[in-house]
Design an enzyme around this catalytic site. Structure first.
Site, short mmCIF file in Angstrom:
data_model
loop_
_atom_site.label_atom_id
_atom_site.label_comp_id
_atom_site.label_asym_id
_atom_site.label_seq_id
_atom_site.Cartn_x
_atom_site.Cartn_y
_atom_site.Cartn_z
N HIS A 144 -6.66 -5.96 -1.34
CA HIS A 144 -5.67 -4.90 -1.13
C HIS A 144 -4.58 -5.46 -0.22
O HIS A 144 -4.85 -5.82 0.92
CB HIS A 144 -6.32 -3.67 -0.48
N SER B 242 0.83 -1.20 0.00
CA SER B 242 0.00 0.00 0.00
C SER B 242 0.87 1.26 0.00
O SER B 242 1.68 1.45 -0.91
CB SER B 242 -0.97 -0.04 1.19
N ASP C 187 -8.85 -2.91 -6.77
CA ASP C 187 -8.25 -2.62 -5.47
C ASP C 187 -9.29 -2.00 -4.55
O ASP C 187 -9.81 -0.91 -4.82
CB ASP C 187 -7.07 -1.68 -5.68
#
Length: 415
Positions: A360, A197, A293
Site C-alpha cells: 500500500h 492512499s 492492497d
C-alpha cells in the site's frame, strides 16, 4: 505490540503501535490505524541521509482554510533547480478519513486533524527525493507535500459547531494552490499532481481542476498511488467501505465539490469512488496500485466488524497464512480491480502499474519507488514506469501476473 515486517528482498521488523482494540478505545478507526502503520514505516527508511524539508503554514484562516481543529494547514516545499526549475510536483498526503463526529474529534488530537501535531520537518524520499540515483526523473523539480488535516481527501466544506469541527478540505486545497502559485507555480511548464492512499483519491478528484489551473502549453498529468479504492463487498457481504464513504460525504458536505461529470448521473457517495471517475477524466492519469492492497484487505474486504468469528484474522495480517479459499477470494478482488481499469487503460494517454503485491503506497518509499531491489513488472520499476509515461518515452500499461508469481514484491506482513 504491533510489528510491521517488510518481506521480500528486504526484511525489517519495526514496533509501531499497540493492538487494534487499543486504537479503537482511543476513538481512532481501524482505517486510520492501518494508515498510521504504513506511513509510519517510511520514518525507518533505509536512506541513511534523507533530505529533510521544513513545514510552511498556509495563512488561509481568513478564507476558512483550516484543519479540523481550526489550526492553519501546511505544506513542505523543496525548490527545483536546473532543468527542473519550472517544473512542479504536488504530492497530496494520505491518512484515512473520518466519517462521524467521534472519529473526527479524535483526529483533532493528531497530525491528521491539527497542524499543532504535524512534524516540523519531513523526510523527502521516493518520488520526493532530491537525488538523481533515487528519483531519476523528478529529483530537480519543485517538490511539494501538502499535509492532510481535513479527513475527507481535501473535499469537504462544512462545519459542526457543537463539536468545534471544521470540515474545510476544499478550502485548504484552494488556499494551498493559491500560495504555491504565488511562490512560482504559476510559471510552471510541467506539473504533476500525485498522492498516496486518501491523497491518491484526492489526486483523482482534483485532477481535471488542477489541469485547468495552467495554460494549455503547460504539460499537466496526474498520478494516483494506492488510491483505487473499490466499491466492493466485504467478506460478510456487507458494504463496509461504501458505508464509510457515505458517512464522509454526508458529514463533511463533500457533495458540491465532487466532479460534476459524475454527480450529474450518480449519487455523491458513488462519485467518491475512483472507479466511477477515471474513465471520464480529460487529464492523463497514471494509476499505481497493488492488486492485493493491504489497506483494502484489512479495512474494506476483511475488517474485524465483518469477521466476528475471527476466521480472517491471520490472513488479513499475513497473506502467508491465508487458506486456499481465502486466496481465491483475494484473487477475485484482483480480478475486480482489473475490470475497473479495463476501459481506463484503453486510452493511450493513461498509464498503469498494477503489481501483484501485498502493499500500500509505493511511490514515497524509496525501496518500492526506485532501488536495486524494487518491485518490477517486466523489469520496469515504478519510478521508470511513471517517468516513461509522463515524458511520453513509452506507452505504459503494466499488469502483473497473479500472486504468487512476482518474486520482486516487498510484501507487508502485520503481527
Amino acid at each position: 505490540m504491533v510489528k510491521l515486517l517488510l518481506v521480500g528482498f528486504v526484511v525489517a521488523g519495526i514496533i509501531l503501535g499497540t493492538q487494534a482494540n487499543e486504537y479503537l478505545d482511543f476513538n481512532v478507526t481501524e482505517i486510520d490505524r492501518i494508515e498510521e502503520l504504513e506511513f509510519g514505516f517510511s520514518k525507518y527508511s533505509s536512506n541513511l541521509n534523507p533530505l529533510m524539508v521544513g513545514l510552511t503554514l498556509i495563512r488561509g484562516a481568513d478564507s476558512g482554510a483550516v484543519c479540523l481543529d481550526g489550526t492553519l494547514p501546511g505544506y513542505h516545499l523543496h525548490r527545483g533547480h536546473g532543468s527542473g526549475a519550472n517544473s512542479w510536483l504536488i504530492q497530496l498526503e494520505g491518512g484515512g478519513w473520518c466519517n462521524n463526529i467521534r472519529t473526527c474529534v479524535y483526529r483533532k488530537t493528531t497530525r491528521r486533524g491539527s497542524s499543532n501535531y504535524m512534524e516540523k520537518q519531513l523526510q523527502f524520499t521516493g518520488i520526493l527525493s532530491d537525488k538523481a540515483q533515487e528519483n531519476p526523473d523528478f529529483f530537480n523539480w519543485n517538490r511539494v507535500k501538502l499535509r492532510y488535516c481535513d479527513g475527507a481527501s481535501f473535499s469537504g466544506d462544512g462545519q459542526n459547531q457543537a463539536a468545534q469541527l471544521q470540515f474545510r478540505g476544499e478550502r485548504i486545497w484552494r488556499a494551498a494552490i493559491d500560495d504555491l502559485k504565488a511562490n512560482g507555480m504559476r510559471y510552471a511548464n510541467q506539473a504533476l499532481l500525485s498522492g498516496c492512499s486518501a491523497g491518491g483519491l484526492a489526486a483523482i478528484l482534483r485532477c481535471d481542476e488542477f489541469r485547468n489551473l495552467f495554460p494549455g502549453s503547460t504539460k499537466v498529468k496526474c498520478l494516483s498511488d494506492a488510491g483505487l479504492f473499490l466499491d466492493t463487498a466485504d467478506v460478510s457481504g456487507g458494504r463496509t467501505i461504501r458505508n464509510l464513504y457515505n458517512g464522509v460525504v454526508e458529514l463533511q458536505s463533500v457533495k458540491n465539490n465532487l466532479p460534476r461529470i459524475c454527480t450529474n448521473h450518480l449519487d455523491p457517495t458513488s462519485c467518491f469512488f475512483p472507479q466511477n471517475l477515471i474513465s471520464q477524466m480529460k487529464t492523463p492519469l497514471f494509476i499505481v496500485n497493488a492488486a492485493y492492497d493491504t489497506w483494502q484487505i484489512q479495512s474494506s474486504i476483511a475488517p474485524t466488524s465483518a469477521d466476528p468469528s475471527g476466521f480472517w484474522h491471520d490472513c488479513r495480517l499475513n497473506h502467508g497464512k491465508c487458506t486456499p479459499a481465502q486466496l481465491r477470494f483475494l484473487q477475485g478482488f484482483r480480478e475486480q480491480m482489473l475490470r475497473v481499469v479495463k476501459g481506463f487503460s484503453m486510452s493511450r494517454q493513461n498509464g498503469l502499474f498494477i503489481n501483484s503485491c501485498f502493499a500500500h503506497c509505493q511511490t514515497e518509499r524509496q525501496d518500492t519507488w526506485f532501488a536495486d531491489d524494487s518491485p518490477v513488472i517486466r523489469k520496469k520499476a515504478v519510478a521508470i514506469a511513471v517517468g516513461d509515461w509522463y515524458f511520453d518515452r513509452a506507452e505504459v500499461k503494466l499488469v502483473d501476473c497473479p500472486y504468487p508469481c512476482d518474486k520482486s514484491c516487498h510484501n507487508l506482513v502485520f503481527r
